[in-house]
Scaffold this motif. Structure first.
Motif, mmCIF file in Angstrom:
data_model
loop_
_atom_site.group_PDB
_atom_site.id
_atom_site.type_symbol
_atom_site.label_atom_id
_atom_site.label_comp_id
_atom_site.label_asym_id
_atom_site.label_seq_id
_atom_site.Cartn_x
_atom_site.Cartn_y
_atom_site.Cartn_z
ATOM 1 N N ASP A 1 -1.448 8.888 58.267
ATOM 2 C CA ASP A 1 -0.525 8.554 58.889
ATOM 3 C C ASP A 1 -0.220 7.715 59.529
ATOM 4 O OD1 ASP A 1 -0.451 10.949 60.605
ATOM 5 O OD2 ASP A 1 -2.004 10.731 61.619
ATOM 6 N N ALA A 2 -0.804 6.910 58.605
ATOM 7 C CA ALA A 2 -0.883 5.083 58.292
ATOM 8 C C ALA A 2 0.525 4.881 56.962
ATOM 9 C CB ALA A 2 -1.135 4.594 57.965
ATOM 10 N N PHE B 1 2.750 8.340 55.976
ATOM 11 C CA PHE B 1 4.032 7.830 56.370
ATOM 12 C C PHE B 1 4.503 7.315 57.254
ATOM 13 C CE2 PHE B 1 6.673 10.679 59.176
ATOM 14 C CZ PHE B 1 7.354 11.548 57.751
ATOM 15 N N TYR B 2 3.573 6.746 57.989
ATOM 16 C CA TYR B 2 4.409 5.890 58.229
ATOM 17 C C TYR B 2 5.227 4.364 58.082
ATOM 18 C CZ TYR B 2 5.738 2.232 62.583
ATOM 19 O OH TYR B 2 6.089 1.850 63.854
ATOM 20 N N MET B 3 4.514 4.320 56.751
ATOM 21 C CA MET B 3 5.025 3.441 56.139
ATOM 22 C C MET B 3 6.226 3.938 54.600
ATOM 23 S SD MET B 3 1.466 1.378 54.835
ATOM 24 C CE MET B 3 1.826 -0.058 55.187
ATOM 25 N N ARG C 1 5.155 5.027 48.298
ATOM 26 C CA ARG C 1 3.956 5.884 48.032
ATOM 27 C C ARG C 1 3.253 4.081 47.614
ATOM 28 N NH1 ARG C 1 0.262 8.518 45.453
ATOM 29 N NH2 ARG C 1 -1.112 9.741 46.560
ATOM 30 N N ILE D 1 -0.928 -1.650 49.840
ATOM 31 C CA ILE D 1 -0.948 -2.561 51.406
ATOM 32 C C ILE D 1 -2.512 -2.015 52.061
ATOM 33 C CG2 ILE D 1 -0.025 -2.702 53.704
ATOM 34 C CD1 ILE D 1 2.516 -2.791 51.965
ATOM 35 N N LEU D 2 -2.356 -0.636 52.281
ATOM 36 C CA LEU D 2 -3.633 0.179 53.393
ATOM 37 C C LEU D 2 -5.367 -0.535 52.369
ATOM 38 C CD1 LEU D 2 -2.382 3.247 54.296
ATOM 39 C CD2 LEU D 2 -2.667 1.416 55.822
ATOM 40 N N ALA E 1 -5.236 -3.958 53.402
ATOM 41 C CA ALA E 1 -5.646 -4.104 54.698
ATOM 42 C C ALA E 1 -7.360 -3.791 54.808
ATOM 43 C CB ALA E 1 -5.554 -3.524 55.733
ATOM 44 N N ALA F 1 -9.498 -6.685 53.852
ATOM 45 C CA ALA F 1 -9.112 -7.924 54.345
ATOM 46 C C ALA F 1 -10.648 -8.755 55.609
ATOM 47 C CB ALA F 1 -7.769 -7.949 55.845
ATOM 48 N N GLU G 1 10.012 8.038 51.229
ATOM 49 C CA GLU G 1 10.961 6.482 51.393
ATOM 50 C C GLU G 1 11.930 6.497 50.709
ATOM 51 O OE1 GLU G 1 7.748 7.703 49.820
ATOM 52 O OE2 GLU G 1 7.802 7.095 47.755
ATOM 53 N N PHE H 1 9.323 6.863 66.493
ATOM 54 C CA PHE H 1 8.183 7.491 66.411
ATOM 55 C C PHE H 1 7.916 7.982 67.662
ATOM 56 C CE2 PHE H 1 5.851 8.560 62.567
ATOM 57 C CZ PHE H 1 7.360 8.427 61.308
ATOM 58 N N VAL I 1 2.683 4.406 64.802
ATOM 59 C CA VAL I 1 1.461 3.710 64.331
ATOM 60 C C VAL I 1 0.531 3.123 64.385
ATOM 61 C CG1 VAL I 1 -0.419 5.469 62.391
ATOM 62 C CG2 VAL I 1 1.508 7.007 62.657
ATOM 63 N N ILE J 1 -1.596 -0.331 61.949
ATOM 64 C CA ILE J 1 -1.858 -0.144 61.580
ATOM 65 C C ILE J 1 -3.102 -0.997 60.632
ATOM 66 C CG2 ILE J 1 -1.891 -0.518 58.572
ATOM 67 C CD1 ILE J 1 1.407 0.971 59.267
ATOM 68 N N PRO J 2 -4.326 -1.365 61.588
ATOM 69 C CA PRO J 2 -5.096 -2.466 61.650
ATOM 70 C C PRO J 2 -5.267 -2.706 60.189
ATOM 71 C CG PRO J 2 -6.602 -0.723 62.388
ATOM 72 C CD PRO J 2 -5.153 0.313 61.810
ATOM 73 N N GLY J 3 -5.324 -4.355 60.156
ATOM 74 C CA GLY J 3 -5.396 -4.983 58.935
ATOM 75 C C GLY J 3 -4.254 -5.266 58.048
ATOM 76 N N PHE K 1 4.018 -6.549 56.711
ATOM 77 C CA PHE K 1 4.763 -5.050 56.906
ATOM 78 C C PHE K 1 6.826 -4.862 57.037
ATOM 79 C CE2 PHE K 1 6.402 -0.985 59.790
ATOM 80 C CZ PHE K 1 6.326 0.449 58.894
#
Lengths: 448, 250
Positions: free
Chosen positions: A381-382, A384-386, A393, A399-400, A403, A406, B73, B84, B88, B90-92, B98
């Motif tokens: 989900d994160a 796709f959101y990005m 991608r 980035i994920l 994170a 971190a 993208e 949305f 969503v 997104i921790p961190g 972003f």
């Protein structure tokens, strides 16, 4: 292992000559253990992810004659942690050598080779060398049998070491070679020191093995931070056994970081012998290709009112294999111990594998101990959101993954290193990791 | 700007969209209404390229390009934006990082250099005002610990930052109190231009009191069964959906 026994027997005189008496005194016992104790194969207790017998099966050469060391190496090597002023030693293979920064005296702090220590302070080696390491373990025994030198760091009572001490270990040989390294750290009462250990390989395609035993003594109220950073090549093998002995009110942090490498086995044993001590174990592993990273940790609480806090995080991609075997033991009559162990893992590819085994062994009622382990994938989900915001991608994945790491990066207690780690992790995830910038060989793992 | 032709889409083998056709031109605001489960959110997910959905038939052209052939993208970088329904967390990952990644990704697509730090901060400050977003929120992790209203404001803030050609607002009004609804709607109106368009997906008339649609569609069981002017939304509010179903024999 027979090849190493033969090597030792053949060159016994050379191994002993010039080596500290305190080390030579341990060789007999070491030989017995090596001869009688087979290395554990994959799948045996605490060895789910690694086959040590296979790691040592290669017939590595050993620099018995202390040859081929380019004295310019230490001077030419520049580890690219900007703005970090350290007292820098290099260990080329297993030969330690100071650089200019290490020749300036640090008040109240002695850094020297074990051979120098044998001449200047033999009683210190007698008292500490081999006293924390468990020679009954074949890996420790082999190191003890074959080590010829090493480094001693001694921080005197009440001294806060003015700057971090950095040791850069370099592997470079044209034929299979084993570097047998030894490090002894003694922080006297209320002393404080930060160590940065960097493992590098300057050549790829040749099996090179680093076999290191580190002993750390944190006496009453001492504070010791160790950052152990591996940036090596895929052909590198690393077997590292670290033993920490803590006295009352001491505070020890060990951060074990694998940014790149081939096969890595880190064993960390902490004995908390005095009340009021604090232990922080951090770990971070980023592995891709066919890399293996395996960490075994053991914290033994022998005293009341101690805190230990442990967090290891892995990001595994491609066909990488990860292992984590963590154990906390609290003896009888150790009330008010608080211990937490965490292991979080992110599998970035379906072909990556993680073996994890958290264990608590508790013999006192009045304690607070817990553990948590997770293995997961990147959050779709994160992701796709990005992507829906235009972030490609691969960038979103990077980035994920950053994170995810971190919090273990934020826990680093050395500001400049923390910033540098963020940068290195960023580069690692985007496939452009050069090792510390001036290494002739870039240890990069291009990603998919 | 957008031409959807006979679009069919499924999730987990279940067909949700069963032949949607729709044209949206620059400068227009379209509202898509319909009862629960009619396929409204599926339509927005399919248009933005959510990999959970499979397009089984039909075509979508966006500014002359085959939208369905593009990864999510690139759809975004061509100027498509989705607010949305459930933003969503997104921790961190900080909002600042972003948004910088998103802005720079778009600029790279256009062959431009990354935005300078000073210009980026200036842009953030200016766009925060559009929806009165607290500066503290942009220093936090993406949507983490945001209230429902803050999340929706944050969506419109991102819309302001990215300046899309076509924005789809998926139930942006859900979970908002009246004040927040007004702020969000005013923000959207400030972003309206002659060269962009908006699709508003909603259950209720109340959002349409603030964001005036030019065209209202009713989506039911995966098809658009009725298209009319803004008066259709008012009629739905009064009479519910049943009369539409009866009138259209569905």
């Amino acid at each position: 292992m027979q090849q190493y026994i033969d090597l030792y027997n053949e060159h016994r005189e050379r191994f002993h000559s010039g080596a500290p008496a305190a080390l030579n005194a341990l060789r007999g016992r070491a030989l017995e253990v090596v001869a009688s104790t087979p290395l554990p194969p994959r799948g045996s207790e605490d060895h789910e992810a690694i086959d040590l017998a296979e790691v040592f099966a290669t017939d590595y050469g050993i620099n018995v004659n202390r040859l081929n060391i380019d004295p310019r190496l230490a001077e030419s090597f520049h580890c690219d942690v900007p703005n970090l002023s350290t007292a820098l030693w290099c260990v080329a293979g297993d030969v330690p050598m100071p650089t200019g920064t290490a020749l300036r005296p640090l008040p109240g702090v002695d850094v020297m080779t074990l051979r120098q220590a044998a001449a200047r302070c033999p009683e210190l080696l007698e008292k500490y060398l081999g006293r924390a390491a468990d020679i009954g373990q074949p890996v420790v025994a082999l190191n003890t049998l074959l080590a010829q030198d090493g480094l001693l760091i001694h921080v005197h009572e009440g001294v806060d070491c003015a700057k971090p001490i950095q040791i850069v270990n370099i592997l470079n040989a044209t034929a299979p070679m084993m570097a047998v390294r030894r490090l002894l750290v003694i922080a006297d009462s209320r002393a404080a020191v930060k160590l940065l250990l960097c493992d590098h390989t300057q050549r790829d395609g040749v099996p090179l093995l680093s076999l290191q035993v580190t002993e750390v003594f944190a006496r009453q109220g001492a504070r010791v931070d160790i950052y152990d950073l591996e940036e090596a090549t895929p052909a590198t093998r690393r077997v590292n056994a670290t033993f920490v002995s803590q006295q009352a009110d001491s505070n020890v942090l060990v951060d074990t970081i694998t940014l790149s490498g081939g096969t890595t086995r880190n064993e960390l044993t902490v004995d908390v012998n005095g009340a009021g001590a604090e232990t922080h174990l951090l770990g971070m592993a980023i592995a891709g290709g066919t890399q293996t990273v395996d960490n075994r940790t053991l914290i033994r609480h022998h005293a009341p009112r101690c805190d230990s806090n442990e967090m290891y995080k892995y990001v595994l991609d491609d066909n990488a294999i990860g292992g984590f075997e963590g154990r906390i033991r609290v003896d009888e009559d150790c009330p008010r111990v608080e211990a937490y162990q965490g292991n979080r893992n992110l599998l970035a590819a379906k072909t990556a594998r993680m073996h994890t085994k958290p264990q608590l062994e508790i013999y006192t009622d009045d304690v607070r101990c817990s553990h948590g382990t997770t293995i997961g994938q990147l959050d779709d989900d994160a992701l796709f959101y990005m992507r829906s915001r235009g972030i490609p991608r691969d960038t979103a994945r990077t980035i994920l993954m950053q994170a995810f790491m971190a919090d273990v990066i934020d826990a680093v207690r050395l500001d400049v290193l923390r910033d540098r780690l963020r940068h290195l992790v960023d580069k690692r995830f985007t496939g452009q990791l050069a090792s510390c910038a001036n290494c002739p060989v870039k240890s990069s793992h291009p990603r998919d | 700007m957008l031409q959807i032709r006979d679009l069919h889409a499924a999730i987990d083998g279940k067909e949700i969209l069963r032949g949607v056709s729709l044209d949206v031109n620059a400068g227009e605001v379209h509202a898509i209404m319909g009862p629960n489960g009619s396929g409204k959110s599926t339509l927005s997910a399919v248009l933005t390229g959510n990999p959970a959905y499979t397009v089984t038939a039909g075509s979508v052209t966006f500014n002359g390009k085959d939208l369905l052939a593009l990864p999510p993208e690139d759809r975004a970088r061509e100027g498509l934006f989705l607010s949305f329904q459930y933003p969503v967390e997104i921790p961190g990952v900080s909002m600042v990082n972003f948004m910088r990644a998103a802005i720079n990704a778009k600029r790279a697509y256009q062959g431009l250099e990354p935005v300078s730090a000073a210009d980026f901060l200036k842009l953030m400050r200016a766009k925060r005002e559009v929806v009165d977003l607290d500066a503290k929120l942009t220093n936090r992790s993406v949507n983490e610990g945001f209230s429902g209203g803050e999340k929706k404001r944050n969506e419109i803030f991102q819309m302001a930052m990215l300046e899309p050609r076509l924005s789809i607002l998926d139930e942006t009004d859900s979970g908002l109190d009246i004040d927040a609804l007004r702020i969000v709607a005013q923000g959207v109106n400030r972003l309206r231009r002659a060269d962009n368009a908006i699709i508003v997906i909603t259950h209720y008339q109340r959002l349409l009191d603030y964001i005036k649609p030019d065209v209202v569609h009713i989506l039911y069981k995966g098809r658009i069964i009725k298209t009319a002017g803004p008066e259709l939304a008012l009629e739905l509010e009064r009479r519910g959906y049943d009369w539409i179903k009866d009138d259209n024999n569905v």
